[in-house]
Design an enzyme around this catalytic site. Structure first.
Site, PDB file in Angstrom:
ATOM      1  N   ARG A 177       4.744 -13.340   9.163  1.00 31.52           N
ATOM      2  CA  ARG A 177       5.237 -12.001   9.143  1.00 31.52           C
ATOM      3  C   ARG A 177       6.749 -12.131   9.731  1.00 31.52           C
ATOM      4  NH1 ARG A 177       3.155  -7.050   9.253  1.00 31.52           N
ATOM      5  NH2 ARG A 177       1.067  -7.156   8.212  1.00 31.52           N
ATOM      6  N   GLU A 209       0.881  -1.074  -0.125  1.00 34.48           N
ATOM      7  CA  GLU A 209      -0.134  -0.110   0.000  1.00 34.48           C
ATOM      8  C   GLU A 209       0.778   1.364   0.014  1.00 34.48           C
ATOM      9  OE1 GLU A 209      -2.854   0.094   3.110  1.00 34.48           O
ATOM     10  OE2 GLU A 209      -3.720   2.216   2.562  1.00 34.48           O
ATOM     11  N   LYS A 257       4.081   0.020   9.889  1.00 35.40           N
ATOM     12  CA  LYS A 257       4.036   1.300   9.741  1.00 35.40           C
ATOM     13  C   LYS A 257       3.598   2.348  10.454  1.00 35.40           C
ATOM     14  CE  LYS A 257       2.764   0.209   5.272  1.00 35.40           C
ATOM     15  NZ  LYS A 257       2.251  -0.067   3.841  1.00 35.40           N
TER      16      LYS A 257
HETATM   17  P1  ATP Z   1       2.382  -2.852   7.986  1.00 35.95           P
HETATM   18  O1  ATP Z   1       1.533  -3.502   9.024  1.00 35.95           O
HETATM   19  O2  ATP Z   1       3.751  -2.713   8.327  1.00 35.95           O
HETATM   20  O3  ATP Z   1       1.631  -1.575   7.621  1.00 35.95           O
HETATM   21  P2  ATP Z   1       1.217  -3.645   5.712  1.00 35.95           P
HETATM   22  O4  ATP Z   1       1.022  -5.420   5.474  1.00 35.95           O
HETATM   23  O5  ATP Z   1      -0.082  -3.216   6.025  1.00 35.95           O
HETATM   24  O6  ATP Z   1       2.364  -3.682   6.746  1.00 35.95           O
HETATM   25  P3  ATP Z   1       1.422  -3.455   2.800  1.00 35.95           P
HETATM   26  O7  ATP Z   1       2.103  -2.333   2.205  1.00 35.95           O
HETATM   27  O8  ATP Z   1      -0.036  -3.691   2.955  1.00 35.95           O
HETATM   28  O9  ATP Z   1       1.933  -3.411   4.563  1.00 35.95           O
HETATM   29  O10 ATP Z   1       2.249  -4.817   2.674  1.00 35.95           O
HETATM   30  C1  ATP Z   1       2.645  -5.287   1.498  1.00 35.95           C
HETATM   31  C2  ATP Z   1       2.987  -6.891   1.378  1.00 35.95           C
HETATM   32  O11 ATP Z   1       3.967  -6.954   2.295  1.00 35.95           O
HETATM   33  C3  ATP Z   1       1.768  -7.532   1.772  1.00 35.95           C
HETATM   34  O12 ATP Z   1       1.761  -8.631   1.144  1.00 35.95           O
HETATM   35  C4  ATP Z   1       2.076  -7.955   3.330  1.00 35.95           C
HETATM   36  O13 ATP Z   1       1.682  -9.086   3.677  1.00 35.95           O
HETATM   37  C5  ATP Z   1       3.783  -7.925   3.180  1.00 35.95           C
HETATM   38  N1  ATP Z   1       4.433  -7.687   4.642  1.00 35.95           N
HETATM   39  C6  ATP Z   1       4.234  -6.584   5.455  1.00 35.95           C
HETATM   40  N2  ATP Z   1       4.789  -6.660   6.496  1.00 35.95           N
HETATM   41  C7  ATP Z   1       5.648  -7.804   6.325  1.00 35.95           C
HETATM   42  C8  ATP Z   1       6.170  -8.663   7.657  1.00 35.95           C
HETATM   43  N3  ATP Z   1       6.578  -8.048   8.369  1.00 35.95           N
HETATM   44  N4  ATP Z   1       6.640  -9.640   7.244  1.00 35.95           N
HETATM   45  C9  ATP Z   1       6.276 -10.079   5.924  1.00 35.95           C
HETATM   46  N5  ATP Z   1       5.414  -9.605   4.994  1.00 35.95           N
HETATM   47  C10 ATP Z   1       5.196  -8.515   5.160  1.00 35.95           C
HETATM   48 MG    MG Z   2      -1.746  -3.006   4.613  1.00 38.75          MG
END
Ligand code: ATP
Ligand code: MG
Length: 552
Positions: A248, A22, A258
């Site tokens: 994760r 995102e 984030k």
């Molecule tokens: P955050 O919780 O840090 O905001 P998010 O999942 O909301 O992370 P996105 O930008 O939506 O962030 O994530 C893009 C991709 O990265 C998604 O497929 C998500 O599953 C993966 N991702 C995000 N954080 C992690 C993590 N800590 N470990 C593995 N994959 C991750």
């Molecule tokens: Mg997200």
């Protein structure tokens, strides 16, 4: 499971994955896990991985993150190709939603968010049907068109899938598909007043792109039935994408989401998203973590089905291994103590001469060659390489004792000049001219080799030394406030003295300051000028080995 699918499963053996960030923040090392997994799997099965921005929340998203994310991917060594955007599919998603309404599979609900949430019930209690659940198709179509036409305020109405308010899986209790947001979107502008939810947008975007394997983190496990339900409902006539969950990535001594990282920035605990203490790719880059080490680390920890936390020391050991092989060696003194070489030759005017020593650039890599290091009658050594009254195990410099200066000579401390409070001001030493190159012709041994710089030739550089950003290994575990263990001493900047060849180090390049660790020249230093700032990437000691010993 992927292997099975691609060998004999659906999709005719084709593998297509996607990385769907995102654009509401910068990538962190958790994303690197997802990136190496998605692009790695595609590579392994001669498939394809697409970068797709999941841009369905206009209020927090921005084009600058789109650019930054692509930059960070390239830095990691990934060519993401032309990116796709969920917003490219808003038209198709809307058409499918209308189709679902027409088939009685979706309805407009007037309940507000709070009521909807309350009426969803709980794990042990069934949900309650909305009073608007049985609206006619015509009324639903009319209301949905008016939602789209901005006739209602935010939150006044939503579109929901009509599944089952008593479903054992809460995600299936008439999930919201569209909400009203009178918001400007950074790509679609003011065209849309309704925006799809994650679940509605994600799986359908996967389907549009021909994704075969949709890899996401474990918390989406309960969303999988919904992911499949939507695909059935829109009547895909090809094989459906499959969602597979993986753990994760979390690291000790930091936060990762984030939202928390943003909090660190906004509350001023760090200088920004690219502060060298941040677990963002930008932070790690500034700190001097090579992208290869990040990829090695992600590959090493593999994919797991259970969430866990990895020691940051393990990541650092990959960083150290890389730099040990590739980083040039230089000398710098972080806490200078002056040394005067009393028998150093002076010219007829009494001016000290200088001498050029030769030092090896990288003992791990012969092709790195050697460099010249000026030596003179006034040097700096590290204050803690000297003790007036050394304990038994201290082998470095002390009154009357001889040590080797790296790539220099043997020196003996003859006298210590102290100030009124007994503080050590300078050392008067003599050198043995016969020991140039580090060996004494008579074969006498010294027990220590220390680093040094010539005072008159030294460059002044600021050096940032780091401690963990959070003192707790698991900040916020057990429901505590993660910020309670923020380390206010996580950065200490010192004015150091560095040998002249440090001037050749480019911004972003990492060197080993001998005996002190690996240091990255700051990315924002002027490449044409002498370096002004270094970050200590990691120390030299393998703390990971220590941890493993403790655990075994
Ligand atoms: P955050 O919780 O840090 O905001 P998010 O999942 O909301 O992370 P996105 O930008 O939506 O962030 O994530 C893009 C991709 O990265 C998604 O497929 C998500 O599953 C993966 N991702 C995000 N954080 C992690 C993590 N800590 N470990 C593995 N994959 C991750
Ligand atoms: Mg997200």
């Amino acid at each position: 499971m992927l292997k099975e699918h691609s060998m004999n499963g659906p999709y005719g053996g084709r593998v297509q994955t996607r990385f769907p960030p995102e654009p509401n923040g910068f990538l962190h090392i958790g994303h690197a896990k997802s990136i190496t997994l998605n692009f790695g799997v595609a590579d392994e099965f001669a498939g394809e991985c697409r970068l797709r921005f999941d841009d369905t929340n206009p209020e927090t998203e921005d084009a600058r993150f789109v650019d930054a994310i692509q930059e960070d991917l390239r830095w990691l060594g990934i060519d993401p190709g032309e990116p796709a955007f969920a917003s490219d599919y808003f038209g198709q998603l809307h058409a499918w939603a209308v189709d679902l309404i027409e088939r009685g599979l979706a309805y407009v609900d007037d309940q507000d968010a709070e009521t909807i949430s309350k009426n969803r019930g709980g794990f042990t209690t069934p949900g309650t049907n909305s009073p608007w659940r049985d609206r006619s198709v015509e009324e639903n179509l009319d209301l949905f068109a008016r939602m789209k036409a901005a006739e209602f305020a935010d939150g006044e109405k939503v579109l929901r899938a009509k599944i089952d308010m008593n479903h054992e899986n809460m995600q299936m209790r008439d999930p919201v598909m569209y909400r009203i947001r009178n918001q400007h979107h950074f790509r679609t502008g003011d065209q849309w007043k309704i925006y799809p939810t994650y679940d509605w947008a994600h799986g359908q975007s996967d389907a549009i792109e021909g994704t075969t394997h949709s890899l996401c983190t474990l918390e989406f496990d309960s969303h999988r039935p919904l992911y499949d339900w939507y695909h059935e409902a829109i009547g895909l006539d090809t094989d459906h994408p499959r969602q597979t969950e993986f753990a994760r990535l979390n690291l000790t001594h930091t936060v990762m989401s984030k939202r928390k990282l943003l909090e660190l920035v906004e509350e001023g605990h760090v200088d920004g998203w690219d502060d060298a203490r941040m677990p963002t790719l930008r932070g790690l880059r500034r700190r001097g973590h090579p992208p290869e080490a990040i990829r090695d680390f992600c590959g090493h920890i593999g994919i797991a089905k259970v969430n866990g936390v990895h020691e940051v020391e393990l990541l650092e050991s990959f960083v150290r291994t890389r730099h040990n092989r590739h980083a040039l060696r230089r000398m710098a003194v972080l806490d200078p103590l002056e040394v005067v070489i009393t028998n150093w030759p002076t010219d007829e005017r009494g001016v000290g001469q200088s001498d050029i020593r030769t030092a090896i650039n990288n003992p791990e890599d012969e092709t790195a060659g050697t460099r010249e290091v000026p030596f003179s009658g006034r040097l700096f050594i590290e204050r803690d390489d000297f003790m007036i009254d050394p304990p038994k195990k201290f082998f470095r410099l002390a009154p009357g004792r001889e040590v080797r200066l790296r790539a220099g000579y043997f020196i003996t401390c003859d006298e210590v000049e102290t100030g009124p409070d007994g503080e050590i001001i300078r050392l008067l030493c003599s050198y043995d001219p016969e020991t140039a190159g580090g060996q004494a012709p008579d074969g006498r041994k010294v027990k220590a080799t220390i680093h040094w710089v010539s005072a008159e030739h030294a460059l002044d550089v600021d050096v940032a030394l780091y401690e963990r950003l959070f003192t707790d290994e698991h900040p916020g575990s057990g429901g505590d406030d993660p910020f309670a263990s923020l380390n206010s001493q996580s950065r200490e900047v010192r004015l150091a003295k560095a040998e002249p060849a440090v001037a050749d180090i480019a911004p972003g390049e990492v060197v080993q300051f001998e005996r002190l660790g690996y240091f990255a020249r700051d990315l924002d230093d002027d490449p044409a000028a002498d370096p002004t700032f270094f970050h200590r990437t990691v120390g030299l000691r393998d703390e990971w080995a220590k941890i493993q010993k403790r655990q075994s």
